[in-house]
Design an enzyme around this catalytic site. Structure first.
Site, PDB file in Angstrom:
ATOM      1  N   LYS A  82      -5.714   1.528   7.269  1.00 35.20           N
ATOM      2  CA  LYS A  82      -4.548   1.296   7.386  1.00 35.20           C
ATOM      3  C   LYS A  82      -3.571   1.670   8.320  1.00 35.20           C
ATOM      4  CE  LYS A  82      -4.499  -0.070   2.592  1.00 35.20           C
ATOM      5  NZ  LYS A  82      -4.029   0.349   1.250  1.00 35.20           N
ATOM      6  N   GLY A 101       0.839   2.790  11.286  1.00 28.41           N
ATOM      7  CA  GLY A 101       0.189   2.209   9.791  1.00 28.41           C
ATOM      8  C   GLY A 101       0.926   0.997   9.265  1.00 28.41           C
ATOM      9  N   THR A 105      -2.111   1.840  -5.167  1.00 25.34           N
ATOM     10  CA  THR A 105      -2.491   2.981  -4.437  1.00 25.34           C
ATOM     11  C   THR A 105      -3.668   3.532  -5.063  1.00 25.34           C
ATOM     12  OG1 THR A 105      -0.050   3.175  -3.657  1.00 25.34           O
ATOM     13  CG2 THR A 105      -1.628   5.237  -3.273  1.00 25.34           C
ATOM     14  N   CYS A 144       1.115   4.960  -8.550  1.00 25.12           N
ATOM     15  CA  CYS A 144       1.268   3.444  -8.175  1.00 25.12           C
ATOM     16  C   CYS A 144       0.015   2.858  -8.550  1.00 25.12           C
ATOM     17  CB  CYS A 144       1.750   3.431  -6.619  1.00 25.12           C
ATOM     18  SG  CYS A 144       1.953   1.637  -5.872  1.00 25.12           S
ATOM     19  N   SER A 201       4.144  -0.141  -1.696  1.00 26.63           N
ATOM     20  CA  SER A 201       4.493  -0.294  -2.895  1.00 26.63           C
ATOM     21  C   SER A 201       4.628   1.198  -3.444  1.00 26.63           C
ATOM     22  CB  SER A 201       3.567  -1.104  -3.576  1.00 26.63           C
ATOM     23  OG  SER A 201       2.329  -0.511  -3.566  1.00 26.63           O
ATOM     24  N   ALA A 252      -0.640   7.995  -5.502  1.00 28.61           N
ATOM     25  CA  ALA A 252      -1.814   7.209  -6.132  1.00 28.61           C
ATOM     26  C   ALA A 252      -1.902   7.492  -7.671  1.00 28.61           C
ATOM     27  CB  ALA A 252      -3.101   7.740  -5.488  1.00 28.61           C
ATOM     28  N   THR A 284       0.910  -1.184  -0.019  1.00 32.69           N
ATOM     29  CA  THR A 284      -0.202  -0.009  -0.019  1.00 32.69           C
ATOM     30  C   THR A 284       0.732   1.297   0.035  1.00 32.69           C
ATOM     31  OG1 THR A 284      -1.714   1.014   1.291  1.00 32.69           O
ATOM     32  CG2 THR A 284      -0.073   0.064   2.580  1.00 32.69           C
TER      33      THR A 284
END
Length: 184
Positions: free
Chosen positions: A42, A54, A173, A170, A133, A167, A10
């Site tokens: 998370k 997290g 994400t 990736c 990631s 986001a 994540t």
């Protein structure tokens, strides 16, 4: 080799900036090549809201680690450094724990750490932690924003903007963010 049930990480990002601490994450949970959930939580508050944590990695493993870390916080009176070191030692040496596949990012008003199952407890020099990631993308974005800080930049906004940048890059994400704040 990836199996159909491997869980991709994540993006979790934490910063200490201008007297404030924010830890945030995206909400995507992925299994194999399938998005299983869009709004996973998370990041969470621990130790009566004085510590943020997290995870990136396996969800069940992360919950186990959250519980163990909170136990260490209780045992050491909220000393985040000591709790992080003791968790990392247990994680590395305990037969059950060493099989857990996750990373933790933890934050208190005065400390930020990444904790791994290989015994690592890393405190960054620049007050920015990132795991998962999308972590490298969020880290790069946060560093750039700090270096070229627009007027009025806050820790909250810094994490939010950096996670949105991650986001956009990736595939593991998303833009459904959870942000938690602490004041120093």
């Amino acid at each position: 080799m990836e199996t159909a049930f491997s869980l991709h990480a994540t993006t979790v990002l934490g910063v200490r900036y201008d007297g404030h601490v924010t830890l945030g994450s995206d909400g995507q949970a992925t299994m194999g090549h399938t998005v299983m959930k869009h709004r996973a939580q998370k990041v969470r508050r621990l130790f009566d809201g004085k510590v943020l944590a997290g995870f990136a990695g396996s969800t069940a493993d992360a919950f186990t680690l959250f519980e163990r870390f909170e136990e260490k916080l209780q045992q050491y009176g909220g000393n985040v450094t000591r709790a992080a070191v003791e968790l990392a030692k247990d994680w590395r040496t305990d037969r059950y724990l060493r099989r857990l596949e996750a990373l933790l990012a933890v934050a208190s008003a005065d400390r930020l750490f990444v904790i791994s199952g290989t015994g690592d407890v890393i405190e960054p020099d620049d007050g920015i932690v990132a795991i998962g990631s999308g972590g490298p993308y969020a880290l790069a974005a946060a560093r750039a924003l700090v270096q070229h800080a627009p007027p009025g930049l806050t820790a909250h906004r810094l994490v939010e903007d950096s996670l949105h940048i991650a986001a956009d890059i990736c595939i593991y994400t998303n833009h459904h963010l959870t942000l938690l704040d602490l004041d120093e």
